[in-house]
Design a protein around this motif. Structure first.
Motif, PDB file in Angstrom:
ATOM      1  N   ILE A  47      -9.647  -7.389 -13.162  1.00 34.79           N
ATOM      2  CA  ILE A  47      -8.926  -6.362 -12.366  1.00 34.79           C
ATOM      3  C   ILE A  47      -7.494  -7.137 -12.090  1.00 34.79           C
ATOM      4  O   ILE A  47      -7.482  -8.243 -11.782  1.00 34.79           O
ATOM      5  CB  ILE A  47      -9.729  -6.067 -11.038  1.00 34.79           C
ATOM      6  CG1 ILE A  47     -11.323  -5.401 -11.280  1.00 34.79           C
ATOM      7  CG2 ILE A  47      -8.710  -5.374 -10.092  1.00 34.79           C
ATOM      8  CD1 ILE A  47     -11.852  -5.037  -9.894  1.00 34.79           C
ATOM      9  N   VAL A  55      -8.768   1.106 -17.771  1.00 32.34           N
ATOM     10  CA  VAL A  55      -8.530   2.271 -16.941  1.00 32.34           C
ATOM     11  C   VAL A  55      -7.463   2.072 -15.519  1.00 32.34           C
ATOM     12  O   VAL A  55      -7.582   0.926 -15.201  1.00 32.34           O
ATOM     13  CB  VAL A  55      -9.701   3.156 -16.525  1.00 32.34           C
ATOM     14  CG1 VAL A  55     -10.637   3.477 -17.734  1.00 32.34           C
ATOM     15  CG2 VAL A  55     -10.303   2.216 -15.675  1.00 32.34           C
ATOM     16  N   ILE A  97      -6.162   1.787 -11.910  1.00 28.48           N
ATOM     17  CA  ILE A  97      -6.842   1.787 -10.495  1.00 28.48           C
ATOM     18  C   ILE A  97      -5.783   2.886  -9.806  1.00 28.48           C
ATOM     19  O   ILE A  97      -4.576   2.397  -9.568  1.00 28.48           O
ATOM     20  CB  ILE A  97      -7.071   0.517 -10.000  1.00 28.48           C
ATOM     21  CG1 ILE A  97      -7.837  -0.342 -10.731  1.00 28.48           C
ATOM     22  CG2 ILE A  97      -7.265   0.572  -8.539  1.00 28.48           C
ATOM     23  CD1 ILE A  97      -7.930  -1.578 -10.328  1.00 28.48           C
ATOM     24  N   ILE A 145      -5.242  -2.234 -12.834  1.00 33.58           N
ATOM     25  CA  ILE A 145      -5.923  -1.668 -13.875  1.00 33.58           C
ATOM     26  C   ILE A 145      -7.407  -2.171 -13.535  1.00 33.58           C
ATOM     27  O   ILE A 145      -7.794  -3.407 -13.170  1.00 33.58           O
ATOM     28  CB  ILE A 145      -5.700  -2.080 -15.326  1.00 33.58           C
ATOM     29  CG1 ILE A 145      -5.605  -3.276 -15.320  1.00 33.58           C
ATOM     30  CG2 ILE A 145      -3.921  -1.573 -15.447  1.00 33.58           C
ATOM     31  CD1 ILE A 145      -5.586  -4.104 -17.134  1.00 33.58           C
ATOM     32  N   LEU A 146      -8.387  -1.512 -14.327  1.00 33.38           N
ATOM     33  CA  LEU A 146      -9.794  -2.231 -14.285  1.00 33.38           C
ATOM     34  C   LEU A 146     -10.025  -2.259 -15.769  1.00 33.38           C
ATOM     35  O   LEU A 146     -10.087  -1.317 -16.415  1.00 33.38           O
ATOM     36  CB  LEU A 146     -10.696  -1.319 -13.600  1.00 33.38           C
ATOM     37  CG  LEU A 146     -12.203  -1.367 -13.953  1.00 33.38           C
ATOM     38  CD1 LEU A 146     -12.613  -2.686 -13.359  1.00 33.38           C
ATOM     39  CD2 LEU A 146     -13.116  -0.525 -12.945  1.00 33.38           C
ATOM     40  N   GLY A 158     -12.316   3.519 -11.417  1.00 33.02           N
ATOM     41  CA  GLY A 158     -10.862   3.276 -11.341  1.00 33.02           C
ATOM     42  C   GLY A 158     -10.250   4.016  -9.983  1.00 33.02           C
ATOM     43  O   GLY A 158      -9.511   3.304  -9.332  1.00 33.02           O
ATOM     44  N   ARG A 159     -10.809   5.295  -9.866  1.00 33.63           N
ATOM     45  CA  ARG A 159     -10.252   6.106  -8.958  1.00 33.63           C
ATOM     46  C   ARG A 159     -10.809   5.366  -7.554  1.00 33.63           C
ATOM     47  O   ARG A 159     -10.099   5.637  -6.622  1.00 33.63           O
ATOM     48  CB  ARG A 159     -10.667   7.528  -9.358  1.00 33.63           C
ATOM     49  CG  ARG A 159      -9.739   8.286 -10.067  1.00 33.63           C
ATOM     50  CD  ARG A 159     -10.285   9.563 -10.696  1.00 33.63           C
ATOM     51  NE  ARG A 159      -9.542  10.034 -11.512  1.00 33.63           N
ATOM     52  CZ  ARG A 159      -9.844  11.357 -12.253  1.00 33.63           C
ATOM     53  NH1 ARG A 159     -10.954  11.852 -11.965  1.00 33.63           N
ATOM     54  NH2 ARG A 159      -8.994  11.980 -13.348  1.00 33.63           N
ATOM     55  N   THR A 195     -11.809   2.596  -6.875  1.00 37.07           N
ATOM     56  CA  THR A 195     -11.250   1.473  -6.593  1.00 37.07           C
ATOM     57  C   THR A 195      -9.828   1.520  -6.140  1.00 37.07           C
ATOM     58  O   THR A 195      -9.552   0.888  -4.996  1.00 37.07           O
ATOM     59  CB  THR A 195     -11.071   0.621  -7.922  1.00 37.07           C
ATOM     60  OG1 THR A 195     -12.646   0.490  -8.575  1.00 37.07           O
ATOM     61  CG2 THR A 195     -10.835  -0.798  -7.414  1.00 37.07           C
TER      62      THR A 195
END
Length: 512
Positions: A344, A414, A416, A425-426, A449-450, A452
């Motif tokens: 992350i 993806v 975050i 990003i994740l 991701g959303r 997070t």
């Protein structure tokens, strides 16, 4: 040639070992003795004189062993016995009978009647076999349908269906391959009658290299007589196993091919249209079962993913410290898509730099790397705010040498995000081997991701709230001190004034 002679010898031994064979031999011997040992008296009835010669009854009785052989050994056995009977009767016609013309006519009649008897018996037996085969096929189809409807386990369905196919067709070996769409490979899912060495060589095969792939592409059954020529590199394994003739049929459901079913014989065999039809119907049943099992797996996986997402959402709402939340989110993301490592990265909005504070199965020194939003995979995802998939990270133009040195191969990253704001990003990936991330995997990572992003935003809001709370508390404390100080100063002044007035009271009283 030698194998055919061995097979023929075995068949003769089995035929001679049967009790019925010796009964037929005894009948032939008895009728032959009767035919050649009786005196020359007429055995025919007086009204038959002039039409049948003497010994006509024995010639008619010769039909009995012909019929017995036809019942016992089929058409071939009946015709062989009929030819033997004609050879037995010929010497009397040629050298003994005073009426050779009549005797010859009788032999011809016996031959015709014997042939008709053999033909009728064979027709009857063939119809009986067809009825039995039809009944057996119906039972097999019913058994396969029962297995499919009563068993939710795909492995149990495939093994049970394969056993039924081999039982009905009388074949020695069978294979069921399922298609792995992502890699376009056939994966061996069930097998019978084959050695572990052959199974190991056939465990996974590209679709385009063999007859199994040809059956999948055409969607039609395929018959194979020369496996070494037809099966590509898998043909050598099949040949060494001793399999010669094969039927391969696709496993279809709603026009979509799920895999192939192959059944084989260890000797050359001509498959009938009924065999092909039966295997094709069972293949369609298995195809439906495979699709149902796949749907069941997808539903179970969706429920599993939903449980994970609910857990993430619950943690997000109950945990405001990123140091505790984000490592767990990263671990859950890897488990849901089957990845081996992950990271992350968070964006510092003031400096516009990216760092990797949370890593899993990657060297800890990678957390010291700092990038701008124009560098690396993280920069691309942050700038575009869209998922990025990489099949081979080492060939990625913006790959970071430190990450490439870890063996990172396939990567799915993806953003975050929360609303339109990108926090980082994740990213998850595979180590040392390629992995194809499906659309479903990407959708799951985007959802995480959303979530997070919401967690990061909540943490920032919480931190801002704590900062403002500290400011408010500090202001309140300062105001309290000011007020206390003011109160202290005014009170002292008032006490001094009161003290002075009290000191002046005696002088006022003296004047009065």
């Amino acid at each position: 040639m030698e194998a055919e002679r061995t097979t023929l010898g075995r068949r003769l031994k089995r035929a001679i070992a049967r009790r019925s064979f010796w009964i037929i031999v005894a009948m032939l011997a008895a009728i032959t003795m009767l035919h050649y040992s009786l005196p020359s008296a007429r055995l025919a009835a007086p009204w038959m004189d002039g039409f049948l010669s003497r010994h006509a009854v024995e010639r008619i009785i010769f039909i009995l062993p012909v019929a017995g052989a036809a019942f016992t050994y089929g058409q071939v056995g009946g015709m062989i016995t009929l030819a033997l009977v004609i050879l037995i009767m010929l010497p009397r016609v040629l050298w003994i009978s005073p009426y050779p013309l009549d005797a010859g006519i009788e032999i011809a009649a016996v031959a015709v009647v014997g042939y008709l008897v053999v033909w009728m018996i064979e027709t009857q037996e063939r119809e009986k076999r067809l009825r039995q085969q039809t009944l057996l096929r119906l039972r097999a189809l019913n058994a396969v349908a029962t297995i499919i409807t009563h068993s939710p386990e795909l492995e149990q369905i495939l093994n049970g269906a394969l056993e039924k196919v081999l039982e009905v067709t009388g074949l020695e070996a069978g294979l069921i391959f399922l298609l792995e769409p992502q890699r376009q490979e056939l994966v061996l899912a069930a097998h019978r009658g084959m050695s572990p060495e052959t199974i190991a060589r056939l465990e996974r095969m590209p679709v385009d290299e063999n007859v199994y792939g040809r059956a999948m592409r055409s969607g039609q059954p395929v018959v194979v007589d020369e496996p070494l020529a037809e099966l590509g590199r898998a043909g050598e394994a099949v040949w060494q196993e001793g399999l010669h003739s094969q039927m391969v049929t696709p496993l279809k459901s709603k026009g979509k091919v799920q895999g192939v079913l192959a059944v084989a014989a260890r000797r050359g065999r001509a498959f009938s249209a009924e065999d092909l039809e039966l295997v094709d119907v069972i293949g369609n049943q298995i195809g439906v079962a495979v699709e149902n099992a796949s749907l069941h797996r997808d539903i179970a996986r969706q429920l599993h993913i939903q449980r994970w997402l609910n857990e993430v959402a619950e943690r997000i709402t109950s945990e405001l410290e990123l140091e505790k939340l984000l490592p767990k989110v990263l671990q859950i993301a890897e488990e849901m898509v089957g990845a081996e490592a992950g990271a992350i990265a968070l964006l510092d909005p003031q400096s516009q730099c990216i760092q990797y504070p949370y890593l899993h199965n990657l060297p800890a020194e990678l957390a010291e790397i700092t990038l701008s939003i124009h560098e690396g995979l993280a920069g691309e995802v942050v700038r575009s705010a869209r998922p990025v998939l990489i099949d081979d990270y080492r060939s990625y133009p913006a790959a970071l040498p430190a990450f490439a040195a870890t063996g990172l191969t396939s990567v799915a990253a993806v953003p975050i995000v929360s609303g339109s704001q990108v926090f980082g990003i994740l990213a998850v990936g595979s180590l040392d081997s390629a992995k194809r991330f499906s659309e479903q995997d990407v959708a799951v990572l985007v959802a995480m991701g959303r979530q997070t992003g919401v967690a990061v935003e909540n943490a920032h809001l919480y931190e801002s709230m704590r900062f403002y709370a500290r400011q408010i508390i500090q202001a309140q404390e300062n105001e309290r001190k000011r007020i206390a100080q003011e109160l202290h100063d005014e009170t002292v002044q008032m006490l001094i004034a009161i003290s002075r007035r009290l000191e002046g009271l005696p002088a006022v009283q003296a004047q009065l």
